[in-house]
Design a protein around this motif. Structure first.
Motif, PDB file in Angstrom:
ATOM      1  N   ILE A   1      26.880 -23.359   0.589  1.00  0.00           N
ATOM      2  CA  ILE A   1      25.722 -24.269   0.324  1.00  0.00           C
ATOM      3  C   ILE A   1      25.872 -25.363   0.934  1.00  0.00           C
ATOM      4  O   ILE A   1      27.034 -26.001   0.492  1.00  0.00           O
ATOM      5  CB  ILE A   1      25.902 -23.828  -1.274  1.00  0.00           C
ATOM      6  N   LEU A   2      24.607 -25.765   1.799  1.00  0.00           N
ATOM      7  CA  LEU A   2      24.476 -27.021   1.747  1.00  0.00           C
ATOM      8  C   LEU A   2      23.441 -28.615   0.745  1.00  0.00           C
ATOM      9  O   LEU A   2      22.315 -27.322   0.173  1.00  0.00           O
ATOM     10  CB  LEU A   2      24.124 -26.771   2.948  1.00  0.00           C
ATOM     11  N   GLY A   3      24.002 -29.052   0.613  1.00  0.00           N
ATOM     12  CA  GLY A   3      23.218 -30.067  -0.540  1.00  0.00           C
ATOM     13  C   GLY A   3      23.382 -31.873   0.424  1.00  0.00           C
ATOM     14  O   GLY A   3      24.217 -32.343   0.782  1.00  0.00           O
ATOM     15  N   ARG A   4      22.003 -32.618  -0.215  1.00  0.00           N
ATOM     16  CA  ARG A   4      22.703 -34.397  -0.112  1.00  0.00           C
ATOM     17  C   ARG A   4      23.652 -34.835  -0.532  1.00  0.00           C
ATOM     18  O   ARG A   4      23.806 -35.544  -0.096  1.00  0.00           O
ATOM     19  CB  ARG A   4      21.077 -34.213  -0.864  1.00  0.00           C
ATOM     20  N   GLY A   5      23.477 -34.452  -1.814  1.00  0.00           N
ATOM     21  CA  GLY A   5      24.868 -34.895  -2.567  1.00  0.00           C
ATOM     22  C   GLY A   5      24.104 -36.102  -4.379  1.00  0.00           C
ATOM     23  O   GLY A   5      23.921 -37.074  -3.191  1.00  0.00           O
ATOM     24  N   SER A   6      24.646 -35.677  -5.509  1.00  0.00           N
ATOM     25  CA  SER A   6      23.936 -36.201  -6.267  1.00  0.00           C
ATOM     26  C   SER A   6      25.302 -37.479  -6.224  1.00  0.00           C
ATOM     27  O   SER A   6      24.468 -38.140  -7.125  1.00  0.00           O
ATOM     28  CB  SER A   6      23.743 -35.794  -7.543  1.00  0.00           C
ATOM     29  N   SER A   7      26.538 -37.291  -6.315  1.00  0.00           N
ATOM     30  CA  SER A   7      27.185 -38.011  -6.248  1.00  0.00           C
ATOM     31  C   SER A   7      27.100 -38.849  -4.549  1.00  0.00           C
ATOM     32  O   SER A   7      27.608 -38.279  -4.118  1.00  0.00           O
ATOM     33  CB  SER A   7      28.507 -37.535  -6.188  1.00  0.00           C
TER      34      SER A   7
ATOM     35  N   LEU B   1      17.240 -20.493  -1.430  1.00  0.00           N
ATOM     36  CA  LEU B   1      17.645 -21.874  -2.840  1.00  0.00           C
ATOM     37  C   LEU B   1      18.721 -21.700  -3.653  1.00  0.00           C
ATOM     38  O   LEU B   1      18.102 -20.284  -4.435  1.00  0.00           O
ATOM     39  CB  LEU B   1      16.110 -21.932  -2.765  1.00  0.00           C
ATOM     40  N   MET B   2      19.284 -22.222  -3.161  1.00  0.00           N
ATOM     41  CA  MET B   2      20.557 -22.312  -4.613  1.00  0.00           C
ATOM     42  C   MET B   2      19.984 -23.495  -5.843  1.00  0.00           C
ATOM     43  O   MET B   2      20.238 -24.586  -5.357  1.00  0.00           O
ATOM     44  CB  MET B   2      21.946 -22.164  -4.458  1.00  0.00           C
ATOM     45  N   LEU B   3      19.667 -22.386  -7.306  1.00  0.00           N
ATOM     46  CA  LEU B   3      18.793 -24.341  -8.118  1.00  0.00           C
ATOM     47  C   LEU B   3      20.368 -24.338  -8.998  1.00  0.00           C
ATOM     48  O   LEU B   3      21.225 -23.508  -9.695  1.00  0.00           O
ATOM     49  CB  LEU B   3      18.072 -23.658  -8.809  1.00  0.00           C
ATOM     50  N   ALA B   4      20.773 -25.698  -8.681  1.00  0.00           N
ATOM     51  CA  ALA B   4      22.189 -26.917  -9.567  1.00  0.00           C
ATOM     52  C   ALA B   4      21.443 -26.774 -10.977  1.00  0.00           C
ATOM     53  O   ALA B   4      21.012 -27.722 -10.446  1.00  0.00           O
ATOM     54  CB  ALA B   4      22.870 -27.361  -8.636  1.00  0.00           C
ATOM     55  N   ILE B   5      21.686 -26.336 -11.991  1.00  0.00           N
ATOM     56  CA  ILE B   5      20.721 -26.865 -13.428  1.00  0.00           C
ATOM     57  C   ILE B   5      22.086 -26.668 -13.374  1.00  0.00           C
ATOM     58  O   ILE B   5      23.307 -25.694 -14.168  1.00  0.00           O
ATOM     59  CB  ILE B   5      20.235 -25.327 -14.187  1.00  0.00           C
ATOM     60  N   ILE B   6      22.298 -28.143 -14.114  1.00  0.00           N
ATOM     61  CA  ILE B   6      23.507 -28.540 -14.744  1.00  0.00           C
ATOM     62  C   ILE B   6      23.628 -28.516 -16.426  1.00  0.00           C
ATOM     63  O   ILE B   6      24.152 -29.481 -16.951  1.00  0.00           O
ATOM     64  CB  ILE B   6      24.455 -28.860 -13.885  1.00  0.00           C
ATOM     65  N   GLY B   7      22.017 -29.242 -16.865  1.00  0.00           N
ATOM     66  CA  GLY B   7      21.750 -29.542 -17.850  1.00  0.00           C
ATOM     67  C   GLY B   7      20.367 -29.958 -18.521  1.00  0.00           C
ATOM     68  O   GLY B   7      19.438 -29.551 -17.485  1.00  0.00           O
ATOM     69  N   GLY B   8      19.549 -29.644 -19.802  1.00  0.00           N
ATOM     70  CA  GLY B   8      18.405 -29.259 -19.688  1.00  0.00           C
ATOM     71  C   GLY B   8      18.159 -27.671 -19.241  1.00  0.00           C
ATOM     72  O   GLY B   8      18.962 -27.145 -19.596  1.00  0.00           O
ATOM     73  N   ASN B   9      17.073 -27.820 -20.079  1.00  0.00           N
ATOM     74  CA  ASN B   9      15.889 -25.796 -19.669  1.00  0.00           C
ATOM     75  C   ASN B   9      15.954 -25.897 -19.224  1.00  0.00           C
ATOM     76  O   ASN B   9      15.112 -26.462 -18.392  1.00  0.00           O
ATOM     77  CB  ASN B   9      15.225 -26.071 -20.631  1.00  0.00           C
TER      78      ASN B   9
ATOM     79  N   ILE C   1      32.153 -35.312 -18.741  1.00  0.00           N
ATOM     80  CA  ILE C   1      31.418 -36.022 -18.587  1.00  0.00           C
ATOM     81  C   ILE C   1      30.914 -37.086 -19.087  1.00  0.00           C
ATOM     82  O   ILE C   1      30.308 -38.264 -17.769  1.00  0.00           O
ATOM     83  CB  ILE C   1      30.359 -34.754 -19.560  1.00  0.00           C
ATOM     84  N   THR C   2      31.839 -37.649 -20.266  1.00  0.00           N
ATOM     85  CA  THR C   2      31.388 -38.789 -20.016  1.00  0.00           C
ATOM     86  C   THR C   2      32.276 -39.924 -19.457  1.00  0.00           C
ATOM     87  O   THR C   2      31.591 -40.930 -18.539  1.00  0.00           O
ATOM     88  CB  THR C   2      32.814 -39.034 -21.372  1.00  0.00           C
ATOM     89  N   ARG C   3      32.996 -39.284 -18.142  1.00  0.00           N
ATOM     90  CA  ARG C   3      33.797 -40.023 -17.591  1.00  0.00           C
ATOM     91  C   ARG C   3      32.971 -39.814 -15.816  1.00  0.00           C
ATOM     92  O   ARG C   3      32.983 -41.395 -15.218  1.00  0.00           O
ATOM     93  CB  ARG C   3      34.785 -39.284 -16.574  1.00  0.00           C
ATOM     94  N   VAL C   4      32.314 -39.427 -16.286  1.00  0.00           N
ATOM     95  CA  VAL C   4      31.299 -38.521 -14.290  1.00  0.00           C
ATOM     96  C   VAL C   4      30.091 -39.714 -14.465  1.00  0.00           C
ATOM     97  O   VAL C   4      30.290 -40.544 -13.675  1.00  0.00           O
ATOM     98  CB  VAL C   4      31.331 -37.201 -14.440  1.00  0.00           C
TER      99      VAL C   4
ATOM    100  N   GLY D   1      25.152 -42.187 -14.212  1.00  0.00           N
ATOM    101  CA  GLY D   1      24.765 -42.619 -15.587  1.00  0.00           C
ATOM    102  C   GLY D   1      23.898 -40.725 -16.238  1.00  0.00           C
ATOM    103  O   GLY D   1      23.157 -41.287 -16.850  1.00  0.00           O
ATOM    104  N   PHE D   2      24.761 -40.335 -16.530  1.00  0.00           N
ATOM    105  CA  PHE D   2      24.538 -39.617 -16.872  1.00  0.00           C
ATOM    106  C   PHE D   2      25.160 -40.048 -19.125  1.00  0.00           C
ATOM    107  O   PHE D   2      25.865 -40.600 -19.288  1.00  0.00           O
ATOM    108  CB  PHE D   2      25.567 -38.226 -17.241  1.00  0.00           C
TER     109      PHE D   2
END
Length: 271
Positions: free
Chosen positions: A40-46, A125-133, A185-188, A193-194
């Motif tokens: 799975i290739l990504g741009r990197g949110s981190s 397409l892989m949808l990375a859904i880690i928060g929200g609806n 999640i608090t640390r990250v 910006g979470f």
């Protein structure tokens, strides 16, 4: 030593890596596993890896576009000729080992450009859904199918990748997962910006409307099946094992997921 286990990446940040090396890693893995590798290739949110390798964040979009283009050429096989600005050019270059093309996905966390890019290069397409609806990702799945049709490509899989934890009961799963989820999640969040999780936000995320698949086998199976149907997806990856969980809890998660959740999801989707 195994025969059924497939190995891939949750996400490979292609923008700060080299496409040739990434291809060779996964192609080697594909060869030694007799065709059981994927990526799975990504741009990197981190973006922590960018300065480590001397990349400018101002080139964020260009880096991913050029490197995805090169990776798409590498997967096709044969001598490669490629020109770009983010790495040295290739001239009629053999890149080994080469096996049959292995599954390649583009991980998307909210970028329509990446959805179009996946369709353009013929990647799933892989949808990375880690928060929200999860429902808010439905337009991305629809856009992917529309883009494939526009490019004259055959339909390709859509997957969902989300975190979760399975235990015998809902209460047990939620109590085991919460302190470790809160801490991670608090640390990250300090650098990404979470907002720090609260008991209320956690309750929402583990509810039917949230993105966390935490609960008993039946609860998790119902949520997976519902969202696969909602998104028109045909694959679900559970990101289990948040740091801090006991070995016993992890082993129980794996056993329940394989023996109860997966069969139940298949039954629900067949109804």
């Amino acid at each position: 030593r195994t025969h059924r286990i497939h190995v891939g990446s949750a996400v490979t940040v292609l923008s700060s890596d080299d496409p040739v090396r990434v291809f060779q890693r996964f192609s080697t893995l594909n060869a030694v596993s007799d065709g059981r590798a994927e990526v799975i290739l990504g741009r990197g949110s981190s973006v922590d890896s960018f300065p480590l390798f001397g990349y400018d964040l101002a080139d964020y979009e260009k880096l991913f576009e050029e490197k995805t283009h090169l990776f798409a050429e590498l997967v096709k096989g044969g001598p490669i000729t490629w020109n770009g600005t983010t790495r040295p050019a290739l001239r009629d270059q053999d890149v080994v080992p080469y096996t049959e093309p292995f599954p390649t996905w583009i991980g998307v966390g909210g970028s329509p450009e990446s959805v179009i890019r996946a369709a353009h290069y013929g990647f799933s397409l892989m949808l990375a859904i880690i928060g929200g609806n999860p429902a808010r990702f439905r337009p991305y799945a629809q856009l992917f199918h529309q883009a494939l049709a526009k490019f004259g490509s055959a339909p390709l899989p859509v997957g969902v990748h989300s975190p979760g934890h399975v235990a015998v009961t809902d209460e047990e799963a939620r109590e085991e997962f919460w302190p470790h989820y809160r801490d991670v999640i608090t640390r990250v969040g300090r650098t990404r910006g979470f907002a720090a999780p609260t008991t209320d936000s956690y309750a929402y995320e583990v509810s039917p409307q949230g993105a966390l698949y935490v609960g008993s086998p039946e609860t998790v199976a119902q949520k997976i099946a519902t969202n696969l149907k909602l998104l028109g997806a045909n694959r679900f990856d559970l990101k289990y094992g948040i740091g801090g969980l006991s070995h016993k809890a992890l082993m129980t998660n794996i056993e329940l997921y394989g023996t109860q959740v997966v069969p139940r999801v298949r039954d629900l989707l067949a109804e």
